[in-house]
Design an enzyme around this catalytic site. Sequence first.
Site, short mmCIF file in Angstrom:
data_model
loop_
_atom_site.label_atom_id
_atom_site.label_comp_id
_atom_site.label_asym_id
_atom_site.label_seq_id
_atom_site.Cartn_x
_atom_site.Cartn_y
_atom_site.Cartn_z
N ASP A 155 -21.90 45.54 36.96
CA ASP A 155 -22.47 44.47 36.16
C ASP A 155 -21.57 43.25 36.32
O ASP A 155 -20.35 43.39 36.40
CB ASP A 155 -22.54 44.86 34.68
CG ASP A 155 -23.62 45.88 34.39
OD1 ASP A 155 -24.70 45.78 34.97
OD2 ASP A 155 -23.38 46.77 33.56
N CYS A 157 -21.98 49.76 34.61
CA CYS A 157 -22.98 50.30 33.70
C CYS A 157 -22.56 51.73 33.34
O CYS A 157 -22.28 52.53 34.23
CB CYS A 157 -24.37 50.30 34.36
SG CYS A 157 -25.62 51.16 33.36
#
Length: 154
Positions: free
Chosen positions: A59, A52
């Site tokens: 992620d 992120c």
Amino acid sequence: MSDEIYKGLKQLGGATTMPQSPEEAELERVQNPQADVAYNVRFTAPEFTSLCPMTGQPDFAHLVIDYVPGEWLVESKSLKLFLGSFRNHGAFHEDCTVSIARRLVEFLEPQWLRIGGYWYPRGGIPIDVFYQTGEMPAGVWIPDQGVPPYRGRG
């Protein structure tokens, strides 16, 4: 078939290190020995990771890349290293997914390409990102990507 098409590869068959960024990653390609036939190639990366850009938290995504090659095939180890280079890369889901597709399209000049980025939830919301270069080619069997809508992704 001649082994000449594999002559210029630098990464396959040798020790390599993970590139630190997608910009640093080197994609490699070989001439398509079946360029006179339209067919689909599928790569599935069920453990894709990036960061992120705001929090630095990881992620996770399940990527499915389909392409109908033209003159070139992507060499799979170089693709694996390219995708792995996103582990240290901060970008939103949409940017990661579309950037991967655009780089492959620019590099390979395929007849057609699509990518499905099935991202696992952050903040309770899964984000799925889809991109393709145009209409699906007629006469080529291109199966559904087979990733169910989010319900724990099975």
